[in-house]
Enzyme design. Structure first.
Site, short mmCIF file in Angstrom:
data_model
loop_
_atom_site.label_atom_id
_atom_site.label_comp_id
_atom_site.label_asym_id
_atom_site.label_seq_id
_atom_site.Cartn_x
_atom_site.Cartn_y
_atom_site.Cartn_z
N ASP A 98 0.84 -1.20 0.00
CA ASP A 98 0.00 0.00 0.00
C ASP A 98 0.87 1.25 0.00
O ASP A 98 2.07 1.20 0.31
CB ASP A 98 -0.95 0.01 1.20
N GLU A 160 -0.07 -0.94 5.77
CA GLU A 160 0.93 -0.45 6.72
C GLU A 160 0.78 1.04 6.95
O GLU A 160 0.94 1.52 8.09
CB GLU A 160 2.33 -0.77 6.19
#
Length: 455
Positions: A98, A160
């Site tokens: 991400d 994250e």
């Protein structure tokens, strides 16, 4: 640099990685093209597209994939393994797919989700944080034809940046995470060309401070000077958090001298984009101020805006404070010290309402083990330069959870980024040379660790 890695091993892996670079760059460019932002309010389709591509690329690198881990309100986690050869150690490789939002596209010199090469670098959101690091793991495995000399556990998460339930999942489910060493590829070098092993992460804590003094706003001409101004009370309290030099003045917050490498003050001023006439805040070594000491930042404040302001005494004011914590201090302990300090403040006789927010512990790596020395040797060989150690002022909550899940594992942090990569900012970039050397460093590390363990 430690024990030298054999020239033959380096030459063999270097040649193999050079031959793989066109395919690895293609994989990176495909990942960058996917706007995999896991923040609330962003579409979920790109996250799932990135997840599927990561699984595809991992399988091509020889990883035996498990069904992706799907936790509530969390992007799927790609995980899998490669069995260890007899007697060989096992290494867990971690990264994330991400990215943070791109922000205003007009601030970018090229489209944020189109990988664009210029002047030896690839630009785009996620280039350095952390899709090139993801490709480092897969590139190192491919350098061994998917059969590295150690066992592999691969963990690639997809949330994250925003935080998720996975941050604390490993410590509660340690079975998969046992390993001899872990490579956390979400960092990089202090500056280009200087191989850097990150050995500490600061923790963090949030605190909200609120002041209520009046039932409603009152005319400043009729009431100002006697009616307690909530905004002035809050400002007075916030001003006590630092001394006249800009050092944190709250008792109970750990600060120690930093002995590793750091930026020069000129480099840091450039990185921070400090305006002419401004000076660095605080005293002592720069490493102490940004890595091995506390930092207090007012990250938000609720006050009347200047535009449309009326002449009135404020009845209410509120601020959000972010506390960065020494890597070895418990974040909750540091948060409690800040709360106790603020609760003891009574500007103009007014008490503050202080509330605790989220906390996350930092991490301080053990130094001196076989994986630590293998990593220094690999980094030095890959960059052909003396390796150094550094820290990160930000936190990676999962690292502490991984440590709790596998306390016997040596945790190593290195990767593709450098201090000038502009992660989380417009025009993020990864240098192509740093990308290739990081792949070589990880491959050399896997080879070196296997040879040291078998020695």
């Amino acid at each position: 640099m430690g024990t030298a890695i054999s020239a033959a091993t380096r030459a063999e892996l270097d040649a193999k990685i050079r031959s793989l670079m066109p395919e690895l760059r293609e994989g990176l460019e495909r990942l960058i093209a996917i706007p995999s932002v896991a923040f609330p309010g962003f579409p979920s389709e790109p996250i799932h597209e990135a997840h599927d591509l990561v699984r595809e690329l991992a399988a091509e690198a020889g990883v035996i994939l498990r069904d992706s881990l799907r936790l509530p309100d969390t992007s799927p986690v790609v995980w899998g393994e490669i069995p260890a050869p007899p007697g060989a150690p096992t290494v867990l490789l971690y990264c994330h797919y991400d990215v943070v939002p791109a922000g205003e596209e007009s601030d970018w010199e090229s489209p944020p989700f189109i990988a664009t090469e210029r002047e030896g670098a690839i630009y785009g959101r996620g280039t350095a944080d952390s899709k090139s690091n993801l490709m480092v793991h897969l590139g190192a495995l491919r350098a061994f034809g998917g059969r590295p000399p150690v066992g592999i556990k691969l963990v690639i998460e997809g949330q994250e940046e925003a935080g998720s339930a996975f941050d604390y999942w490993p410590e509660k489910n340690p079975e998969f995470f046992h390993a001899d060493a872990m490579v956390i590829a979400d960092v990089g070098n202090v500056r280009p060309g200087v191989p850097t092993l990150t050995v500490a992460l600061r923790g963090d804590a949030a605190v909200t401070v609120e002041v209520n003094t009046l039932g409603s706003a009152k005319h400043s001409g009729q009431f100002g000077g006697a009616a307690p101004d909530a905004l002035l009370v809050l400002m007075r309290a916030l001003a006590t958090l630092h001394d006249d030099s800009g050092d944190v003045a709250v008792p109970g917050l750990l600060r120690t001298e930093w002995a590793g490498s750091s930026y020069t003050e000129a480099e840091f001023a450039e990185l921070a984009e400090m305006l002419p006439g401004t000076v660095l805040q605080g005293t002592g070594g720069l490493g102490e101020r940004i890595w091995s000491g506390p930092a207090l930042t007012v990250t938000g404040i609720d006050v009347p805006s200047v535009e449309g302001a009326v002449n009135a005494v404020s009845p209410h004011a509120r601020a959000r404070i972010n506390l960065r914590v020494h890597p070895e201090q418990d974040a909750r302990e540091a948060q409690a010290a800040l709360i106790a300090y603020l609760e003891a403040q009574t500007p103009f006789g007014i008490s503050l309402e202080v509330a605790a927010g989220d906390t996350g512990n930092g991490y301080s790596a053990a130094e001196g083990g076989p994986a630590y020395h293998a990593a220094l040797a690999a980094l030095g060989s890959a960059w052909e330069a003396e390796p150094t150690t550094a820290a990160i002022g930000g936190s990676i909550p999962l690292v502490n959870s991984l440590h709790l899940a596998a306390p016997e594992a040596e945790i190593l942090l290195f990767g593709t980024a450098d201090g000038f990569s502009r992660i989380h900012a417009p025009n993020e970039r990864v240098l192509i040379d740093e990308f290739e050397r990081a792949i070589l460093a990880e491959a050399l590390f896997l080879s070196e660790l296997a040879s040291r363990k078998n020695a």
